[in-house]
Enzyme design. Sequence first.
Site, PDB file in Angstrom:
ATOM      1  N   ASP A  76      -5.630   7.804   1.968  1.00 39.17           N
ATOM      2  CA  ASP A  76      -4.197   7.659   1.694  1.00 39.17           C
ATOM      3  C   ASP A  76      -3.383   8.255   2.851  1.00 39.17           C
ATOM      4  O   ASP A  76      -3.458   9.463   3.096  1.00 39.17           O
ATOM      5  CB  ASP A  76      -3.870   8.383   0.384  1.00 39.17           C
ATOM      6  CG  ASP A  76      -2.507   8.019  -0.174  1.00 39.17           C
ATOM      7  OD1 ASP A  76      -1.718   7.385   0.546  1.00 39.17           O
ATOM      8  OD2 ASP A  76      -2.231   8.365  -1.335  1.00 39.17           O
ATOM      9  N   ASP A  77      -2.657   7.402   3.569  1.00 32.28           N
ATOM     10  CA  ASP A  77      -1.810   7.836   4.689  1.00 32.28           C
ATOM     11  C   ASP A  77      -2.615   8.310   5.900  1.00 32.28           C
ATOM     12  O   ASP A  77      -2.109   9.098   6.709  1.00 32.28           O
ATOM     13  CB  ASP A  77      -0.862   8.977   4.268  1.00 32.28           C
ATOM     14  CG  ASP A  77       0.283   8.520   3.385  1.00 32.28           C
ATOM     15  OD1 ASP A  77       0.302   7.335   3.006  1.00 32.28           O
ATOM     16  OD2 ASP A  77       1.145   9.356   3.056  1.00 32.28           O
ATOM     17  N   CYS A 109       2.062   2.797  -0.098  1.00 28.31           N
ATOM     18  CA  CYS A 109       0.842   2.855  -0.907  1.00 28.31           C
ATOM     19  C   CYS A 109       0.651   1.667  -1.846  1.00 28.31           C
ATOM     20  O   CYS A 109      -0.340   0.937  -1.754  1.00 28.31           O
ATOM     21  CB  CYS A 109       0.825   4.146  -1.725  1.00 28.31           C
ATOM     22  SG  CYS A 109       0.657   5.640  -0.744  1.00 28.31           S
ATOM     23  N   ASP A 344      -4.868   3.040   3.425  1.00 27.40           N
ATOM     24  CA  ASP A 344      -3.886   2.123   2.842  1.00 27.40           C
ATOM     25  C   ASP A 344      -2.698   1.900   3.769  1.00 27.40           C
ATOM     26  O   ASP A 344      -2.047   0.860   3.729  1.00 27.40           O
ATOM     27  CB  ASP A 344      -3.421   2.593   1.457  1.00 27.40           C
ATOM     28  CG  ASP A 344      -2.759   3.965   1.473  1.00 27.40           C
ATOM     29  OD1 ASP A 344      -2.739   4.626   2.530  1.00 27.40           O
ATOM     30  OD2 ASP A 344      -2.286   4.403   0.400  1.00 27.40           O
TER      31      ASP A 344
END
Length: 523
Positions: A76-77, A109, A344
């Site tokens: 994530d990120d 996201c 993502d």
Amino acid sequence: MYRRRTRPRGRRAPGRAPGRTGVWLALGALLLAGATACGDGGSGKAAEESAAPSAPPSADSGEADSQRNIVFVLTDDLSEDLVEYMPHVEEMRKQGLSFADYTVTDSLCCPSRSSIYTGKYPHNTGVFTNTPPDGGFDVFHEKGNEDHTFATSLKERGYRTAMMGKYLNRYEPDMTVGGEKNYVPPGWDEWAVAGNGYPEYDYTLNENGRTVKYGHEPEDYLTDVVSRKGQDFVTESAKDGKPFVLDISTFAPHGPATPAPEDEEKFASLKAPRPPSFDKLPEDAPKWLAQKKPLPEKQLKKIDRNHRERVRSVQAVDRMIGDLQDRLKKEGVYEDTVFVFASDNGFHMGEYRLTPGKQTAFDTDVNVPLIVTGPGVPEGRTSHAVVGNIDLAPTFTALGGGTPASEVDGRSLVPLLGGETPKDWPRAALIEHHGAKDTAEDPDRPRKGSGNPPGYEAIRTADATYVEYADGSREFYDRRRDPDQLHNTYGELSGERKKELARQVAALRSCEGAKECGGAAGS
């Protein structure tokens, strides 16, 4: 808020899954039908580098019947600048195929994850943001997307399926959907998913329809918890003898980027990278960016601190990857497993005078790592074909011996994993973004100075980026000459070139299905 949908919950195919030989014959047919000598998707670069790929098993290899297992680690990120601090991911690069021009459909996201699960652009999933009325789990569910994911596709082909970690924004472990308490979406045999897992402690997991609370002890650290559960799933699947897909989606390194206890003091003197775009504005910057002032010293120190936190938080993710690989080897299934690592979306940290954030069309935010290892995948090579997160779902379906549905916008990467780039491979990827909302419940709401561009559509090729903003601003970056995207040359383009770009964006933002979207993308 939610309505119950009539849908198959997925079923396990009777008997043994189709044999490995049959799967590879089918994949080989795809290669022969669509591939030519290694091309570059129109980029003008060599499509792959280094050694030739190993051949898939032959019909008389005598190896045990099985479909390809899939382990998918989605972060994530995570931006490209973190990979150098992840030795297991770096080793994956040496052992497998990296995609230099992997583009996400939105640097946010929920829309990005929606594209990953379905293989569709945001304009076809209906998910453009993290919250209603144009985003979040609510919209993903109401649009019927959960009925058509790579999980439902693989489950129908006899796979054991597992989802662990982060799902979609606004999903909560104890939510009731259509009368089903502690809702578990269709297609998943094993489900261990959190709602607010960003702090890594004091969260709740939905474990197969049962809510379980975790505390603040070292053993409760979320990345480690899903790592252990993922390893157990590998062991159970190996004993069961069925092919499996394991999706582990970490909350790291998303803020607050909490590290595991053993990593809290590491990298104490580390500073954030200062690339040429750091604290610089592009020439002829778009309206939303043009008035940004140089970053003050206080903000520079904060950026360095945030970078250290992000590097620390991915140490547990990297260990998880190594532990999963070790478990696959211990259970004797590593050689039959395709292992995929991705993010993502990316993250900017001071580039273009922006404080930490995302949601822009700059490469810092939309061009993220995608690395694949596995049987038949070329070792230590890089593909410059233009690929996107819409290509993951059809790839997983194809690895399971299935045929992606015609309404899926992406294409299977199987030919590329075999070392070939088909002549008709798309040359552009579409990025769609709705201007973000300042909603308190949204963990990705733009912080002051982090960049909150108006809505836009963009196309990214292997060589250039073109952006159309809702406020009328336009950008064009020739990344061959300007890899840091500091010279907006839209004003220098000919009138015909401008019309051509506008036509392509218009065609892509309304396309549906791989054939139509591929045509609009210049395949």
